[in-house]
Design a protein around this motif. Sequence first.
Motif, PDB file in Angstrom:
ATOM      1  N   UNK A   1      12.607 -49.813  23.346  1.00 33.55           N
ATOM      2  CA  UNK A   1      12.189 -51.126  23.822  1.00 33.55           C
ATOM      3  C   UNK A   1      10.826 -51.040  24.511  1.00 33.55           C
ATOM      4  N   UNK A   2      10.643 -49.959  25.283  1.00 29.99           N
ATOM      5  CA  UNK A   2       9.386 -49.780  26.001  1.00 29.99           C
ATOM      6  C   UNK A   2       8.192 -49.732  25.055  1.00 29.99           C
TER       7      UNK A   2
ATOM      8  N   UNK B   1       7.513 -53.144  23.585  1.00 28.29           N
ATOM      9  CA  UNK B   1       6.905 -54.055  24.558  1.00 28.29           C
ATOM     10  C   UNK B   1       5.420 -53.748  24.703  1.00 28.29           C
ATOM     11  N   UNK B   2       5.073 -52.461  24.761  1.00 27.68           N
ATOM     12  CA  UNK B   2       3.665 -52.096  24.922  1.00 27.68           C
ATOM     13  C   UNK B   2       2.842 -52.596  23.729  1.00 27.68           C
TER      14      UNK B   2
ATOM     15  N   UNK C   1       2.947 -56.680  23.558  1.00 26.79           N
ATOM     16  CA  UNK C   1       2.211 -57.348  24.637  1.00 26.79           C
ATOM     17  C   UNK C   1       0.722 -57.130  24.406  1.00 26.79           C
TER      18      UNK C   1
ATOM     19  N   UNK D   1      14.694 -59.190  27.785  1.00 27.58           N
ATOM     20  CA  UNK D   1      13.475 -59.028  28.587  1.00 27.58           C
ATOM     21  C   UNK D   1      13.213 -60.278  29.417  1.00 27.58           C
TER      22      UNK D   1
END
Lengths: 412, 259
Positions: A3-4, A7-8, A11, A92
């Motif tokens: 997930x990290x 997201x990076x 985003x 999130x």
Amino acid sequence: MELMDKLKILADAAKYDVACTSSGNDRAAKQGEVGNAVACGICHSFSADGRCISLLKILLTNKCVFDCQYCGNRRSADIPRAEFTPQEVAELTLRFYQRNYIEGLFLSSAVIRSPDYTMELLISAMRTVREEYHFNGYIHVKTIPGADPALIRQAGSLADRLSVNIELPSQASLEAFAPEKKKDDIIAPMRLVREGIIAHKNELAIYRHAKNEPSFAPAGQSTQLIVGASPESDSKIVTLAEGLYGKFKLKRVFYSAYIPVGADPRLPTTEPPLLREHRLYQADWLLRFYGYTAGELFKNEDENLSLEMDPKCHWAVQNLHLFPVEVNTADYMELLRVPGIGQVSARKIIAARRIEKITFEGLKKMRVVLKRAKYFITCCGKTYEKIPLLPEAIAPRLKDSSQIAGFTQLTI
Amino acid sequence: MNESVTFDGSFEGFLCVVYAVYYEKLAPLVIQIAGQEQLTLCDTPPVDIKTDDSRASRVYNAICEKIARDAGQRVYYAFLADDEGRLLAILQYIKLGFLVGGAVDSHLHEDFVARVHRLAKYVWREAHLLHGFCRFESVLLNSGNAEKPSESEVLYAPVTPKNDVLVLLAQHFCERLKHRAWVIHDKSRNKAAVYDGHTYTIVTVPAGEANIVHTSDEAQTRELWTAFFNAIAISERKNPRLQRQMLPLYFRGNMTEFR
């Protein structure tokens, strides 16, 4: 993929989109649901570039079939790609929201497979957030150019604000840099959203029970224009914005200085024109809050806004025959046209002069900023300093050197 | 004629001072909180005004009805400000307001009117900023019952505001986080708003660091948020001056992404 990492990537892929306001709609908390919306909008943080962070701004995916040259996510770009599931988006959003990191969700997407397919994915993600996770906060969603009207209507009933990005301010530039996008594909959803908002308002007026019907984009729509990628002048951009505010009743037009991410040799590779972007926002404010027209700002065949002074000062210097303005007698609109006097100051002046005559001392006490205004006003017939009302005397004093210094890099 | 009065420090208490000014013909030159008096040049001992809720609400209603509908709120916000001389300025504002009605807000050339306006705006602004900038963390609360130990999840937000905006924050989050239990802790005033899912109460909290146990997903959520915060910035547009202007440093101590 973790997930990290997603997201990076997603985003980072969404960061060039400017719109991050959470304003325009008041919605009370509901039984069994999470959150509310407040009309004034709330900023939750400010990133290192000084821009407000109000919403969780992400793309659903950056896997794109389009090849728009100005865009970092274009098909031909060599970047890592990722895709969120609706559950991940909802997780999130809710985890960030209850810790008060964000005001809501800003969901956009690259075009995966086709515009319709992408729009369906966006809707299904929004449904998950709203219906499974009972999220009652703010949602801003991008509509995908070329998507079916029925899908846009569905999106409008789930989101607070819809937007479609024009990106390049003319048909010719779109053809040159975004071959898969057509002007009509962009304008059509705007018209549709406008009509949807009007239809919902009319229903509210006729049927009281329509209050329980799903609302339609209650916070209106906005768009974004990229500045400096294509050759359009400021005059063309401001005139376009004026048309969008008038015709489509847009809430906001955002301007985004082009940051060189494209590979096309026709695109500039210079520093982003941040000062130009700033001037466009100032002109935008003059259109929306000060009663100026685009025609007034570009009267003397200037194609671009002055970089040396703000557009209001520039207009005033060009129209010195309308000054000085006597603060004790001028009406509200006349006061608003004085550089340095905004809505707040103008209202204060009008309130205070009912009680007694206003002097420069009084203006200072009310905290009206005289830095620029002093050249253009009189108090009881008196001027502040003995500076003649001539362009050559005033213009050099209005150039905001600090402003320009703030925008250019210092080199050692 | 007494020159110095004291009250209990609450807004209701202050409204009772206003009551006393009208009904007991006081003309205070110094208004202080009982127990926190400073040495003054007044030669008489201060008169202590007792707080009476019905008197307070009579004064508050009179302010709203006879001065202006928003004057009550303006007075309340200005009262919350971190400003030494605010009490006398507010008193003068109310006195002039009872004399001239809503027109008091046009008397901007009077220092005390300008000051009340400025303070009310200052407080409103800090509360508004904190609606966005305060950060909750998900913590486990132990029931404290040794026989039937149970844990519940509570959202906890530490804040260190300049003005006394705790109640304003609590009102906002009663709506925003309606169905959650939360605590907002004003560390600079050692008090907290505690919300149980229905109503909030203001309690005093002993100074010092509490022993906080986070829920299992707290650390990961913080990492995700910080990663998002860093990814969303455009490096070509880096502008720390603008960032500092929009988000002053004194807020950052309590913010997850700046830790």
